[in-house]
Design a protein around this motif. Structure first.
Motif, short mmCIF file in Angstrom:
data_model
loop_
_atom_site.label_atom_id
_atom_site.label_comp_id
_atom_site.label_asym_id
_atom_site.label_seq_id
_atom_site.Cartn_x
_atom_site.Cartn_y
_atom_site.Cartn_z
N ALA A 120 0.90 -1.25 0.33
CA ALA A 120 -0.31 0.05 -0.06
C ALA A 120 1.08 1.44 -0.22
CB ALA A 120 -0.89 -0.59 1.73
N ASP A 121 1.73 1.49 0.84
CA ASP A 121 2.57 2.31 0.40
C ASP A 121 3.43 2.84 -1.06
OD1 ASP A 121 2.08 3.12 3.53
OD2 ASP A 121 3.67 1.63 4.24
N ASP A 122 3.79 1.61 -1.50
CA ASP A 122 4.13 1.80 -2.98
C ASP A 122 3.46 2.49 -3.97
OD1 ASP A 122 6.72 1.62 -4.48
OD2 ASP A 122 5.84 0.19 -5.76
N THR A 123 2.51 1.93 -3.17
CA THR A 123 1.05 2.78 -4.07
C THR A 123 1.14 3.79 -4.00
OG1 THR A 123 0.77 -0.35 -4.77
CG2 THR A 123 -1.71 1.96 -4.80
N VAL A 124 1.12 4.70 -2.71
CA VAL A 124 0.78 5.64 -2.26
C VAL A 124 1.74 6.30 -3.28
CG1 VAL A 124 0.39 7.36 -0.25
CG2 VAL A 124 -1.28 5.13 -0.62
N ARG A 125 2.84 6.13 -2.32
CA ARG A 125 3.67 6.42 -2.85
C ARG A 125 3.58 6.71 -4.92
NH1 ARG A 125 6.95 4.45 0.69
NH2 ARG A 125 7.83 2.27 -1.08
N ARG A 126 3.42 6.22 -5.61
CA ARG A 126 3.33 6.22 -7.27
C ARG A 126 2.12 6.86 -7.24
NH1 ARG A 126 2.80 0.13 -8.93
NH2 ARG A 126 3.75 -0.30 -7.49
N TRP A 127 1.02 6.90 -6.69
CA TRP A 127 0.02 7.81 -6.59
C TRP A 127 0.28 9.44 -7.17
CZ3 TRP A 127 -2.78 10.22 -2.59
CH2 TRP A 127 -4.02 10.99 -3.00
N ALA A 129 3.24 10.31 -7.02
CA ALA A 129 4.36 11.00 -7.61
C ALA A 129 3.47 10.76 -8.91
CB ALA A 129 4.92 9.81 -7.78
N ASP A 130 2.30 10.53 -9.50
CA ASP A 130 1.74 10.62 -11.36
C ASP A 130 0.46 12.01 -10.67
OD1 ASP A 130 2.22 8.17 -11.83
OD2 ASP A 130 0.58 6.95 -12.43
N ARG A 131 0.47 11.99 -9.31
CA ARG A 131 -0.64 13.62 -8.80
C ARG A 131 -0.03 14.53 -9.60
NH1 ARG A 131 -5.14 13.30 -7.00
NH2 ARG A 131 -5.78 14.88 -5.79
N ARG A 132 2.05 14.20 -8.57
CA ARG A 132 2.38 15.32 -8.98
C ARG A 132 2.71 15.96 -10.12
NH1 ARG A 132 4.68 13.89 -4.07
NH2 ARG A 132 6.07 12.16 -5.56
N ALA A 133 3.16 14.89 -11.28
CA ALA A 133 3.32 14.43 -11.84
C ALA A 133 2.12 15.32 -13.26
CB ALA A 133 3.83 13.73 -12.80
#
Length: 172
Positions: A120-127, A129-133
């Protein structure tokens, strides 16, 4: 509803009578596919399943065994959580998927498909990063988005795409 066959009438004459009465009523008029050739399915045993899925607008993924369905859901998870507005919502989606993965791991199928729980933590990190991008792309002026198209790498027919063997043996 059709009437019952009388015992003194042969089966063939009873069926023929039913067909004739239906024709007289017009039950066979304007049926879909009337006057069209019967499709040829090239000796495909599952033609009727594929035709049904196409007609109903269903995905063939529903026919996969549960472990493979879960693997596909895990692969699509970044796209699924991309539009979720909150971190708690992302964690709920991951928790639900992990619950179904755990249930599948507890009751193994005959098909040995390697499954793992989603971090879950990795998924949230990617989420995040995607939102920032995505927000950075929206903040850029439109002229900055028109970059020069990438040129094709040697050995690749797709511009900007490195062949798999270059990616595999890339240093760094």
């Amino acid at each position: 509803m059709t009437e019952r066959k009388r015992p003194d009438v042969t089966f063939e004459s009873w069926v023929e009578r039913q067909i004739r009465v239906a024709q007289e009523r017009g039950d066979f008029d304007n049926l879909p596919g009337a006057g069209k050739p019967i499709p040829h399915y090239d000796d495909d045993e599952l033609w009727w399943v594929k035709d049904y899925l196409r007609r109903e607008g269903l995905s063939a993924e529903a026919l996969l065994p549960p472990p493979l369905q879960l693997r596909k859901e895990i692969e699509r998870l970044p796209e699924v959580v991309r539009d979720i507005p909150t971190e708690d919502g992302v964690r709920e989606v991951v928790a639900e998927l992990n619950r179904r993965v755990a249930d599948c791991l507890r009751a193994p199928d005959r098909l040995p498909v390697p499954l793992h729980l989603v971090d879950a933590d990795d998924t949230v990190r990617r989420w995040r990063a995607d939102r920032r991008a995505a927000s950075a792309l929206r903040a850029e002026p439109p002229t900055a988005q028109r970059a020069e198209p990438p040129t094709a790498q040697p050995g690749s027919s797709v511009p900007g795409h490195r062949p798999w063997w270059r990616r595999l043996f890339a240093s760094g």
